[in-house]
Design a protein around this motif. Sequence first.
Motif, short mmCIF file in Angstrom:
data_model
loop_
_atom_site.label_atom_id
_atom_site.label_comp_id
_atom_site.label_asym_id
_atom_site.label_seq_id
_atom_site.Cartn_x
_atom_site.Cartn_y
_atom_site.Cartn_z
N LYS A 48 -79.94 31.35 80.41
CA LYS A 48 -78.66 30.68 80.45
C LYS A 48 -78.41 30.63 82.10
CE LYS A 48 -76.67 30.66 75.92
NZ LYS A 48 -75.24 30.81 75.44
N GLU A 49 -77.29 29.80 82.56
CA GLU A 49 -76.84 29.82 83.67
C GLU A 49 -76.06 31.28 84.13
OE1 GLU A 49 -76.86 27.28 81.77
OE2 GLU A 49 -77.62 25.61 82.79
N CYS A 50 -76.40 31.57 85.05
CA CYS A 50 -75.68 32.79 85.99
C CYS A 50 -74.34 33.06 85.42
CB CYS A 50 -75.78 32.69 87.38
SG CYS A 50 -74.66 33.73 88.38
N ASP A 51 -73.30 31.91 85.61
CA ASP A 51 -71.95 32.18 85.57
C ASP A 51 -71.52 30.57 85.16
OD1 ASP A 51 -69.63 33.25 84.76
OD2 ASP A 51 -69.16 34.08 86.60
N THR A 52 -70.18 30.46 84.68
CA THR A 52 -69.42 29.06 84.67
C THR A 52 -68.31 29.25 85.64
OG1 THR A 52 -68.23 29.61 82.80
CG2 THR A 52 -70.52 28.72 82.54
N THR A 53 -67.55 28.26 85.93
CA THR A 53 -66.33 28.19 86.48
C THR A 53 -65.11 28.56 85.81
OG1 THR A 53 -65.99 25.85 85.91
CG2 THR A 53 -66.81 26.25 87.99
N GLY A 54 -65.24 28.59 84.36
CA GLY A 54 -64.10 28.76 83.40
C GLY A 54 -63.15 27.95 83.26
N THR A 55 -62.19 27.90 82.66
CA THR A 55 -61.27 27.01 82.21
C THR A 55 -59.82 26.98 83.01
OG1 THR A 55 -60.46 25.52 80.52
CG2 THR A 55 -60.22 27.82 80.14
N SER A 56 -59.02 26.17 82.40
CA SER A 56 -57.58 26.37 83.28
C SER A 56 -56.46 25.93 82.33
CB SER A 56 -57.46 25.58 84.58
OG SER A 56 -57.68 24.09 84.52
N THR A 57 -55.57 26.13 82.70
CA THR A 57 -54.26 25.42 81.93
C THR A 57 -54.26 23.93 82.61
OG1 THR A 57 -52.55 25.92 83.63
CG2 THR A 57 -53.06 27.29 81.87
N ASN A 58 -53.44 23.09 81.68
CA ASN A 58 -53.33 21.56 82.26
C ASN A 58 -52.63 21.80 83.69
OD1 ASN A 58 -54.50 20.50 80.00
ND2 ASN A 58 -52.63 20.48 78.89
N SER A 59 -51.85 22.79 84.08
CA SER A 59 -51.13 22.66 85.47
C SER A 59 -52.01 23.21 86.38
CB SER A 59 -49.74 23.64 85.14
OG SER A 59 -50.19 24.73 84.54
N GLY A 60 -53.03 23.74 86.03
CA GLY A 60 -54.05 24.25 87.20
C GLY A 60 -54.10 25.84 87.30
N TYR A 61 -53.66 26.73 86.33
CA TYR A 61 -53.80 28.04 86.32
C TYR A 61 -55.04 28.47 85.80
CZ TYR A 61 -52.53 32.97 85.26
OH TYR A 61 -52.62 34.36 85.70
#
Length: 321
Positions: free
Chosen positions: A133-146
Amino acid sequence: MSYAGPEFEPPRRPRRRPLTMALAALVPGALLGWVVYEGLGAVGDGDGGSESAAVRTPSATVSSATESSPTESSPADDEKPSPSPTTSSPSSAPAASGPLKDKVVVIDPGHNPANFQHTAEINRKVDIGTGYKECDTTGTSTNSGYTEAKFTLDVAHRMRTLLEKQGATVKLTQDGDRSYGPCIDERAEIGNEAHADAVVSVHADGSGTGNRGFHVILPGTVNSGAADTRPIVASSRDLGERIAGNFVRVTGSAPSNYVGDGTGLVTRKDLGGLNLSTVPKVFIECGNMRDTKDAAQLTSGTWRQKAAQGISDGIVSFLRA
């Protein structure tokens, strides 16, 4: 974390099962207390949603705010995280005394705020025992960008402060001191090489609106290639159950309404961070960043302190058992 990423594929729907006896024994009034809390209309609790919401929606993908460097206004006093050491070392000095003296805890803050700037590096494939699998991912965020990466690091700092007060030696897999990562195999290796007594990987989910609540991910039994979780499955379940019970008690949050059948516990065999661990380890998804009600909690410093306390209390309970 968003299950849309390569390290976080959608889990198979778990077989229905009652809330484990160990969780009920740990905090017999916790879930009942949450029901009362919900009935009184407390701020931050909301509609539960149906079990059919387990199917991931397109909104579970990482938002554009995660793909670029987000900006945030300065938090209010209660929003500010606990101060972190100026050193770039991922470990802390052991406390002089306390009930957890001689215990080592590794906290794994999911993702990295700068991952989006290193797509080639984080897309590199690594061996997780059952495949690559890929080393890592960017992750997610709230709709406001947190971003999830900011959330996980903040909660990790708060946990470190709480656990060091109990006498534990606390190590972080990353402390905002790396340009990206570490990769999922290295995250597991850090806990293994520290001979950690407990490892917790902190995340927040990126599911669809209406999907609410937390869940703790436990390692399934894997014996393939570089992965052999058989020695840690039972101890990791004990750790996860104690964290789930204390998380309910301290935060008032409900177990996930879209995975885990109301238990707050999910077993998976596809996560490299669990597959490659040789010490007790679990993941916790503290809430769903894409649901506005969960996001209101996740972006609150007051609530993040409660989340850190609940997770830490579960770790303390496990280590003192």
